[in-house]
Design a protein around this motif. Structure first.
Motif, PDB file in Angstrom:
ATOM      1  N   LEU A 205       0.850  -1.185   0.000  1.00  0.00           N
ATOM      2  CA  LEU A 205       0.000   0.000   0.000  1.00  0.00           C
ATOM      3  C   LEU A 205       0.886   1.236   0.000  1.00  0.00           C
ATOM      4  CD1 LEU A 205      -3.075   0.603   0.146  1.00  0.00           C
ATOM      5  CD2 LEU A 205      -2.751   0.976   2.602  1.00  0.00           C
ATOM      6  N   PRO A 206       0.694   2.131  -0.947  1.00  0.00           N
ATOM      7  CA  PRO A 206       1.585   3.296  -1.049  1.00  0.00           C
ATOM      8  C   PRO A 206       1.451   4.234   0.144  1.00  0.00           C
ATOM      9  CG  PRO A 206      -0.276   3.509  -2.548  1.00  0.00           C
ATOM     10  CD  PRO A 206      -0.344   2.131  -1.992  1.00  0.00           C
ATOM     11  N   ASP A 207       2.510   5.009   0.376  1.00  0.00           N
ATOM     12  CA  ASP A 207       2.471   6.015   1.430  1.00  0.00           C
ATOM     13  C   ASP A 207       1.345   7.009   1.152  1.00  0.00           C
ATOM     14  OD1 ASP A 207       4.649   4.873   2.681  1.00  0.00           O
ATOM     15  OD2 ASP A 207       6.106   6.141   1.631  1.00  0.00           O
ATOM     16  N   GLY A 208       0.773   7.507   2.225  1.00  0.00           N
ATOM     17  CA  GLY A 208      -0.306   8.463   2.065  1.00  0.00           C
ATOM     18  C   GLY A 208      -1.277   8.385   3.221  1.00  0.00           C
ATOM     19  N   GLU A 209      -2.413   9.035   3.066  1.00  0.00           N
ATOM     20  CA  GLU A 209      -3.397   9.140   4.141  1.00  0.00           C
ATOM     21  C   GLU A 209      -3.876   7.777   4.636  1.00  0.00           C
ATOM     22  OE1 GLU A 209      -7.898  10.979   4.904  1.00  0.00           O
ATOM     23  OE2 GLU A 209      -7.036  10.894   2.881  1.00  0.00           O
ATOM     24  N   LEU A 210      -4.196   6.870   3.697  1.00  0.00           N
ATOM     25  CA  LEU A 210      -4.747   5.571   4.088  1.00  0.00           C
ATOM     26  C   LEU A 210      -3.719   4.741   4.845  1.00  0.00           C
ATOM     27  CD1 LEU A 210      -6.955   3.466   4.109  1.00  0.00           C
ATOM     28  CD2 LEU A 210      -6.250   2.756   1.796  1.00  0.00           C
ATOM     29  N   ARG A 211      -2.517   4.651   4.302  1.00  0.00           N
ATOM     30  CA  ARG A 211      -1.486   3.864   4.975  1.00  0.00           C
ATOM     31  C   ARG A 211      -1.172   4.451   6.354  1.00  0.00           C
ATOM     32  NH1 ARG A 211       2.122   0.051   3.099  1.00  0.00           N
ATOM     33  NH2 ARG A 211       3.716  -0.452   4.652  1.00  0.00           N
ATOM     34  N   ASN A 212      -1.074   5.761   6.441  1.00  0.00           N
ATOM     35  CA  ASN A 212      -0.786   6.403   7.730  1.00  0.00           C
ATOM     36  C   ASN A 212      -1.880   6.106   8.747  1.00  0.00           C
ATOM     37  OD1 ASN A 212       1.532   7.507   6.639  1.00  0.00           O
ATOM     38  ND2 ASN A 212       0.592   9.489   6.176  1.00  0.00           N
ATOM     39  N   ALA A 213      -3.143   6.132   8.291  1.00  0.00           N
ATOM     40  CA  ALA A 213      -4.258   5.881   9.198  1.00  0.00           C
ATOM     41  C   ALA A 213      -4.255   4.438   9.692  1.00  0.00           C
ATOM     42  CB  ALA A 213      -5.575   6.201   8.493  1.00  0.00           C
ATOM     43  N   ILE A 214      -3.944   3.499   8.808  1.00  0.00           N
ATOM     44  CA  ILE A 214      -3.919   2.088   9.201  1.00  0.00           C
ATOM     45  C   ILE A 214      -2.743   1.814  10.139  1.00  0.00           C
ATOM     46  CG2 ILE A 214      -3.610  -0.277   8.357  1.00  0.00           C
ATOM     47  CD1 ILE A 214      -5.152   0.551   5.843  1.00  0.00           C
ATOM     48  N   GLU A 215      -1.589   2.383   9.835  1.00  0.00           N
ATOM     49  CA  GLU A 215      -0.427   2.200  10.707  1.00  0.00           C
ATOM     50  C   GLU A 215      -0.666   2.826  12.078  1.00  0.00           C
ATOM     51  OE1 GLU A 215       2.794   3.765   8.405  1.00  0.00           O
ATOM     52  OE2 GLU A 215       3.178   1.835   7.391  1.00  0.00           O
ATOM     53  N   ALA A 216      -1.377   3.946  12.122  1.00  0.00           N
ATOM     54  CA  ALA A 216      -1.722   4.569  13.406  1.00  0.00           C
ATOM     55  C   ALA A 216      -2.638   3.648  14.210  1.00  0.00           C
ATOM     56  CB  ALA A 216      -2.387   5.918  13.175  1.00  0.00           C
ATOM     57  N   GLU A 261     -11.267   1.565  -3.836  1.00  0.00           N
ATOM     58  CA  GLU A 261     -11.994   2.448  -4.747  1.00  0.00           C
ATOM     59  C   GLU A 261     -13.349   2.871  -4.178  1.00  0.00           C
ATOM     60  OE1 GLU A 261     -12.382   0.309  -8.349  1.00  0.00           O
ATOM     61  OE2 GLU A 261     -10.233   0.305  -8.809  1.00  0.00           O
ATOM     62  N   GLN A 262     -13.990   1.962  -3.459  1.00  0.00           N
ATOM     63  CA  GLN A 262     -15.374   2.178  -3.050  1.00  0.00           C
ATOM     64  C   GLN A 262     -15.521   2.887  -1.704  1.00  0.00           C
ATOM     65  OE1 GLN A 262     -16.716  -1.873  -3.089  1.00  0.00           O
ATOM     66  NE2 GLN A 262     -16.829  -1.989  -5.324  1.00  0.00           N
ATOM     67  N   MET A 263     -14.481   2.877  -0.869  1.00  0.00           N
ATOM     68  CA  MET A 263     -14.633   3.356   0.500  1.00  0.00           C
ATOM     69  C   MET A 263     -13.726   4.526   0.820  1.00  0.00           C
ATOM     70  SD  MET A 263     -15.101   0.011   2.894  1.00  0.00           S
ATOM     71  CE  MET A 263     -16.397  -1.181   2.603  1.00  0.00           C
ATOM     72  N   SER A 264     -14.140   5.273   1.825  1.00  0.00           N
ATOM     73  CA  SER A 264     -13.315   6.357   2.351  1.00  0.00           C
ATOM     74  C   SER A 264     -12.250   5.787   3.269  1.00  0.00           C
ATOM     75  CB  SER A 264     -14.192   7.341   3.131  1.00  0.00           C
ATOM     76  OG  SER A 264     -14.698   6.721   4.303  1.00  0.00           O
ATOM     77  N   THR A 265     -11.260   6.608   3.594  1.00  0.00           N
ATOM     78  CA  THR A 265     -10.205   6.179   4.514  1.00  0.00           C
ATOM     79  C   THR A 265     -10.797   5.756   5.849  1.00  0.00           C
ATOM     80  OG1 THR A 265      -8.533   7.598   3.503  1.00  0.00           O
ATOM     81  CG2 THR A 265      -8.169   6.954   5.795  1.00  0.00           C
ATOM     82  N   GLN A 267     -13.775   4.570   6.532  1.00  0.00           N
ATOM     83  CA  GLN A 267     -14.459   3.280   6.414  1.00  0.00           C
ATOM     84  C   GLN A 267     -13.462   2.129   6.355  1.00  0.00           C
ATOM     85  OE1 GLN A 267     -16.689   4.271   2.828  1.00  0.00           O
ATOM     86  NE2 GLN A 267     -18.626   4.084   3.951  1.00  0.00           N
ATOM     87  N   ILE A 268     -12.400   2.290   5.573  1.00  0.00           N
ATOM     88  CA  ILE A 268     -11.405   1.224   5.440  1.00  0.00           C
ATOM     89  C   ILE A 268     -10.723   0.961   6.775  1.00  0.00           C
ATOM     90  CG2 ILE A 268      -9.234   0.563   4.338  1.00  0.00           C
ATOM     91  CD1 ILE A 268     -10.171   2.097   1.859  1.00  0.00           C
ATOM     92  N   VAL A 269     -10.432   2.012   7.527  1.00  0.00           N
ATOM     93  CA  VAL A 269      -9.832   1.827   8.853  1.00  0.00           C
ATOM     94  C   VAL A 269     -10.777   1.019   9.743  1.00  0.00           C
ATOM     95  CG1 VAL A 269      -9.095   3.005  10.962  1.00  0.00           C
ATOM     96  CG2 VAL A 269      -8.356   3.857   8.731  1.00  0.00           C
ATOM     97  N   GLY A 270     -12.084   1.265   9.616  1.00  0.00           N
ATOM     98  CA  GLY A 270     -13.053   0.472  10.371  1.00  0.00           C
ATOM     99  C   GLY A 270     -12.998  -0.998  10.002  1.00  0.00           C
ATOM    100  N   VAL A 271     -12.884  -1.276   8.688  1.00  0.00           N
ATOM    101  CA  VAL A 271     -12.786  -2.663   8.216  1.00  0.00           C
ATOM    102  C   VAL A 271     -11.503  -3.313   8.725  1.00  0.00           C
ATOM    103  CG1 VAL A 271     -12.524  -4.117   6.163  1.00  0.00           C
ATOM    104  CG2 VAL A 271     -14.203  -2.254   6.176  1.00  0.00           C
TER     105      VAL A 271
END
Length: 413
Positions: A205-216, A261-265, A267-271
């Protein structure tokens, strides 16, 4: 009439009746009124399409069940297993080699028999509802790879079990259990890095908002990740998912590209928090332990029937053999497997509720996961009103409305 034949055919018929009955109940439970909880995400015509998808899938499942209840008993009663056994013996190999050919021929017969419906499900039903993205080349390569893996992994595993039952006496089931368990655990480590990449591309997963949120999230929950990947699920289907693999320090999370593609950051963090919850609540180790215990039980019971002449007579066999005994016992074991399977589904549904609760606690709010569940249900055309009996028999996850209700209950606390 042979008592074992009565038990086997009777259990097949009972399974057919149970499956078709709960399927019909499930169809009758389809409610044309859109549930209140989904009025903000589901358009009326799309909801109707989800119910049409459920009906189409049920019809195809019924065809599969009817064919199964006709073909398998006919194969037994017409001496099909004896024909396959004689063919395997005609190669003139030793007992283990003969057994492996016997298994291979049965696997090939079963796989080819299932191929027409598999093709229809992929290229007609899934295509009709906009899910299929598999082309003929990918389908054929998947089938070829599955055959290769069956030979590469299943062959040595089956050969090992045959050897133990041939060479190690009364405790053969115990040695086989140890061997099978060792391979099962080893595959948990190997699958993410060797087997799964044969079928899909896993990109960090590339660096960015999603990866940072999941790592947090991982840091907050004390969850050590060895990898966070995006999987090209869109290569085969428009449906989306996420899953967790690996043990120990090799824990990985894979997100379908369709999910991203379908979810916001949020939502994905929730999953992801839900998937982490399975690990933190010990569900994976618990289910693995139960699987190991079940394997031991099956092998022990199997050892009691491998030389049972009456069981072989039920299948019209000319010769008694360990390899055929393994298959015949599994057919005799069908009613026990059904009961244990339903019990495992019940436990799995409880685990899902627990993982949901963990996700709500880890993110500080159940709403992201609620929103994600709604998005997944819409994207995958999920049945929102399954019948309780169908859920009891088939569902490893609670119905989405039950999960949302439970999450709302946490929100109110």
């Amino acid at each position: 009439m042979n008592i074992y034949l009565i038990i086997i055919l009777g259990s097949m018929l009972a399974g057919f009746v149970l499956t078709t009955t709960v399927s019909q109940l499930n169809l009758h439970a389809l409610d044309p009124a859109l549930p209140e909880q989904f009025k903000d995400v589901f358009e009326a015509d799309e909801y109707a399409r989800s119910q049409a998808y459920t009906r189409a899938g049920a019809r195809l499942d019924l065809v599969e069940e009817v064919l199964g209840i006709i073909i398998v008993p006919a194969f037994i009663l017409l001496g099909g297993f004896n024909v396959v056994d004689m063919l395997a013996r005609s190669f003139g190999l030793d007992s283990i080699g003969t057994g492996l050919i016997f298994f291979g021929l049965l696997f090939l017969i079963n796989d080819l028999a299932a191929l027409p419906l598999s093709l229809y499900r992929t290229f007609v039903l899934e295509e009709r509802f906009g899910f299929n993205r598999t082309n003929a080349r990918t389908f054929a390569l998947d089938k070829l790879k599955a055959w290769v893996l069956t030979v590469a992994i299943g062959g040595p595993l089956a050969g090992m079990v045959l050897w133990f039952f041939e060479a190690t006496g009364p405790l053969a089931w115990l040695w086989a259990w140890i061997g099978v368990t060792t391979i099962m655990i080893g595959l948990q480590y190997i699958a993410p890095v060797v087997i799964l990449p044969l079928f899909n591309k896993f990109t960090p997963l590339p660096d960015g908002e999603l990866r940072n949120a999941i790592e947090a999230l991982a840091t907050k929950t004390g969850f050590t990740l060895s990898g966070l990947f995006m999987m090209d699920g869109s290569k085969r289907s428009a449906k989306s998912n996420a899953f967790f693999t690996g043990f120990g320090k090799k824990k990985r999370i894979a997100l379908f590209d369709t999910l991203i593609e379908q979810m916001s950051t949020e939502q994905i963090v929730g999953v992801v928090a839900h998937e982490v919850g399975h690990n933190k609540r010990g569900h994976i180790l618990r289910m693995t332990a139960m699987g190991i215990a079940k394997t031991g039980l099956v092998l022990f019971l199997m050892s009691l029937f491998l030389d049972n002449g009456e069981l072989f007579a039920a299948f019209g066999m000319e010769q008694v053999s360990i390899h055929a005994g393994l298959i015949f016992f599994m057919l005799l074991y069908t009613p026990v497997a059904l009961v244990l399977g339903i019990a495992a589904q019940m436990l799995s549904r409880r685990h899902e509720f627990e993982a949901d609760a963990f996700a709500a606690e880890a993110t500080g709010d159940p709403e992201p996961l609620i929103s994600a569940l709604k998005t997944l249900s819409v994207a995958n055309l999920s049945n929102l009103t399954p019948h309780p009996a169908y859920v009891f028999v088939h569902y490893s996850h609670p119905p989405v409305l039950a999960r949302i209700k439970a999450l709302h209950g946490l929100k109110g606390n």
